[in-house]
Design a protein around this motif. Structure first.
Motif, short mmCIF file in Angstrom:
data_model
loop_
_atom_site.label_atom_id
_atom_site.label_comp_id
_atom_site.label_asym_id
_atom_site.label_seq_id
_atom_site.Cartn_x
_atom_site.Cartn_y
_atom_site.Cartn_z
N MET A 50 -55.08 36.57 9.34
CA MET A 50 -55.24 35.60 8.26
C MET A 50 -56.63 35.76 7.65
SD MET A 50 -54.91 31.40 8.35
CE MET A 50 -53.17 31.39 8.77
N GLU A 51 -56.70 35.92 6.33
CA GLU A 51 -57.97 36.07 5.65
C GLU A 51 -58.74 34.75 5.66
OE1 GLU A 51 -57.22 37.49 1.76
OE2 GLU A 51 -56.26 39.35 2.41
N LEU A 52 -60.07 34.86 5.55
CA LEU A 52 -60.90 33.66 5.60
C LEU A 52 -60.53 32.66 4.51
CD1 LEU A 52 -64.43 35.18 6.37
CD2 LEU A 52 -62.96 33.87 7.90
N ARG A 53 -60.23 33.15 3.31
CA ARG A 53 -59.87 32.24 2.23
C ARG A 53 -58.57 31.51 2.55
NH1 ARG A 53 -62.11 28.87 -1.29
NH2 ARG A 53 -61.26 29.00 -3.40
N ASP A 54 -57.62 32.21 3.17
CA ASP A 54 -56.36 31.57 3.54
C ASP A 54 -56.56 30.52 4.64
OD1 ASP A 54 -55.03 33.06 1.69
OD2 ASP A 54 -54.31 34.56 3.10
N ILE A 55 -57.49 30.80 5.54
CA ILE A 55 -57.83 29.81 6.57
C ILE A 55 -58.39 28.55 5.91
CG2 ILE A 55 -59.39 29.29 8.49
CD1 ILE A 55 -59.13 32.19 9.36
N GLU A 56 -59.28 28.74 4.94
CA GLU A 56 -59.89 27.61 4.24
C GLU A 56 -58.82 26.80 3.52
OE1 GLU A 56 -63.71 26.83 1.28
OE2 GLU A 56 -62.61 28.71 1.14
N ILE A 57 -57.88 27.49 2.88
CA ILE A 57 -56.80 26.80 2.16
C ILE A 57 -55.94 26.02 3.14
CG2 ILE A 57 -54.66 27.17 0.87
CD1 ILE A 57 -56.08 29.48 -0.57
N PHE A 58 -55.58 26.64 4.25
CA PHE A 58 -54.73 25.97 5.23
C PHE A 58 -55.42 24.72 5.78
CE2 PHE A 58 -53.75 25.23 9.71
CZ PHE A 58 -52.39 24.94 9.63
N LEU A 59 -56.68 24.84 6.18
CA LEU A 59 -57.37 23.71 6.78
C LEU A 59 -57.61 22.59 5.76
CD1 LEU A 59 -59.95 25.51 9.12
CD2 LEU A 59 -57.89 24.27 9.77
N THR A 60 -57.87 22.96 4.52
CA THR A 60 -58.06 21.93 3.49
C THR A 60 -56.76 21.19 3.22
OG1 THR A 60 -59.79 23.29 2.47
CG2 THR A 60 -58.87 21.50 1.14
N LEU A 61 -55.65 21.92 3.15
CA LEU A 61 -54.35 21.28 2.95
C LEU A 61 -54.01 20.39 4.14
CD1 LEU A 61 -51.82 20.86 1.26
CD2 LEU A 61 -50.85 22.93 2.30
N ALA A 62 -54.39 20.81 5.34
CA ALA A 62 -54.14 20.00 6.54
C ALA A 62 -54.91 18.68 6.47
CB ALA A 62 -54.53 20.78 7.79
N GLU A 63 -56.07 18.68 5.79
CA GLU A 63 -56.85 17.45 5.63
C GLU A 63 -56.31 16.60 4.48
OE1 GLU A 63 -60.91 18.46 5.06
OE2 GLU A 63 -61.13 19.48 6.99
N GLU A 64 -56.03 17.24 3.36
CA GLU A 64 -55.63 16.50 2.16
C GLU A 64 -54.16 16.10 2.18
OE1 GLU A 64 -57.50 15.39 -0.14
OE2 GLU A 64 -59.39 16.46 0.19
N LEU A 65 -53.32 16.97 2.77
CA LEU A 65 -51.86 16.77 2.76
C LEU A 65 -51.35 16.54 1.34
CD1 LEU A 65 -51.40 14.60 5.98
CD2 LEU A 65 -51.04 17.07 5.70
N HIS A 66 -51.94 17.32 0.42
CA HIS A 66 -51.55 17.22 -0.99
C HIS A 66 -51.96 18.54 -1.66
CE1 HIS A 66 -51.52 15.92 -5.19
NE2 HIS A 66 -50.80 14.88 -4.80
N PHE A 67 -50.99 19.25 -2.24
CA PHE A 67 -51.27 20.56 -2.82
C PHE A 67 -52.20 20.46 -4.02
CE2 PHE A 67 -47.76 21.63 -0.14
CZ PHE A 67 -47.85 23.00 0.10
N GLY A 68 -52.01 19.44 -4.85
CA GLY A 68 -52.86 19.29 -6.02
C GLY A 68 -54.31 19.02 -5.68
N ARG A 69 -54.54 18.09 -4.75
CA ARG A 69 -55.93 17.76 -4.36
C ARG A 69 -56.58 18.95 -3.67
NH1 ARG A 69 -53.62 12.67 -2.90
NH2 ARG A 69 -53.61 13.27 -0.69
N THR A 70 -55.79 19.69 -2.88
CA THR A 70 -56.34 20.87 -2.21
C THR A 70 -56.79 21.90 -3.24
OG1 THR A 70 -54.94 20.55 -0.26
CG2 THR A 70 -55.80 22.77 -0.64
N ALA A 71 -55.96 22.14 -4.24
CA ALA A 71 -56.32 23.10 -5.29
C ALA A 71 -57.56 22.66 -6.04
CB ALA A 71 -55.14 23.26 -6.25
N GLU A 72 -57.64 21.37 -6.36
CA GLU A 72 -58.80 20.84 -7.08
C GLU A 72 -60.06 20.96 -6.24
OE1 GLU A 72 -60.25 16.63 -9.16
OE2 GLU A 72 -58.21 16.86 -8.37
#
Length: 295
Positions: free
Chosen positions: A1-23
């Motif tokens: 898993m690339e570092l950027r993908d890890i960051e995306i996964f962990l952020t989505l795990a915190e936000e539980l919202h795709f839009g807020r994670t992207a923002e």
């Protein structure tokens, strides 16, 4: 898993919202969905349960989240140690703040000192010369409200967020109302902040027009905070300020009224691109890791 993908996964795990994670990560929502789908295909099972109403981690997703948090923490610690070794010691950064904002940033200073022993932060007060003092080198970093759109400045992480108050004379009719709105500015004079910074920046704190388009008149100029308070106390002007001003000041003859319809202010570390240094980047990284302090 690339570092950027890890960051995306962990952020989505915190936000539980795709839009807020992207923002939050400044990427497209499609990029977030793509990264999660890619990992789910690789692992062979779902990491998140998605419905039209909510997003939540699956049992496998929760376990992966716990494991990846440990990996991320170890990586950040390793980078901090390497950065600290490269930074060395004995550097004191001069950081310009408005009023007593330095008191609110004590946790940032303590974390910086702990991470980078021998390095320190010294606060100094800035006024209407916020941009000039940075360009002249009087300060290494200034904490400025956003937006800051200067080609020779680097805007770092947000360190403070908070609402606005309106400073008025104790005899002002708005005191009885108990609050002030942006429309009220058109019925009063605000302090003229001078010409030491761009108009767009002042307008973010002190609008030139109300939401309905009425002009906000400007009165006498003030270069320092105490000059501003004197004008307000005398009834010549009113003035919007960050609510931190009300927390640390109780001047006679002045009342700070909440402004519930004014947008939240965001204050960020800002420095000259030509003055960029390992010490400044270390302070910015520490601030980003801590997150913004809500006033």
């Amino acid at each position: 898993m690339e570092l950027r993908d890890i960051e995306i996964f962990l952020t989505l795990a915190e936000e539980l919202h795709f839009g807020r994670t992207a923002e939050r990560l400044h990427v497209s929502q499609a990029r977030v969905s793509q990264a999660i789908s890619k990992q789910e295909r690789r692992i062979g099972t779902a990491l998140f349960e998605r419905t039209s109403r909510r997003v939540r981690l699956t049992p496998v997703g929760r376990r992966l989240c716990e494991d990846l948090k440990q990996v991320r923490d170890l990586l950040e610690q390793s980078l901090a140690r390497a950065e600290g070794a490269g930074l060395g010691s004995g550097r004191t950064l001069k950081v310009g703040v408005f009023g007593h904002a330095g008191h609110e940033l004590r946790s940032l200073v303590e974390a910086f000192r702990t991470r980078y022993p021998g390095n320190d932060v010294q606060f100094g007060e800035i006024t209407s010369d916020a941009f000039t003092s940075l360009r002249s080198g009087d300060f290494d970093v200034n904490v400025l409200w956003l937006p800051v759109n200067e080609p020779d400045f680097i805007v770092g992480p947000t360190v403070l967020t908070g609402r606005r108050v309106l400073a008025v004379s104790a005899e002002h009719p708005l005191v009885e109302q108990g609050f002030a709105g942006l429309e009220d500015l058109a019925d009063n004079q605000v302090v003229d902040p001078g010409l030491d910074a761009p108009e767009y920046w002042f307008s973010a704190m002190i609008p030139t027009r109300t939401p309905t388009g009425r002009r906000v008149p400007r009165g006498p100029a003030a270069r320092t905070f105490h000059e501003l308070l004197a004008l307000v106390a005398s009834g010549q002007c009113v003035h919007p300020l960050g609510e931190i001003a009300a927390r640390y000041h109780n001047p006679p003859g002045i009342v700070f009224l909440p402004m519930p319809d004014a947008p939240v202010l965001h204050w960020a570390l800002t420095w000259r691109s030509t003055a960029d240094s390992p010490a400044i980047r270390a302070l910015a990284r520490t601030a980003a890791d801590l997150g913004a302090i809500q006033l």
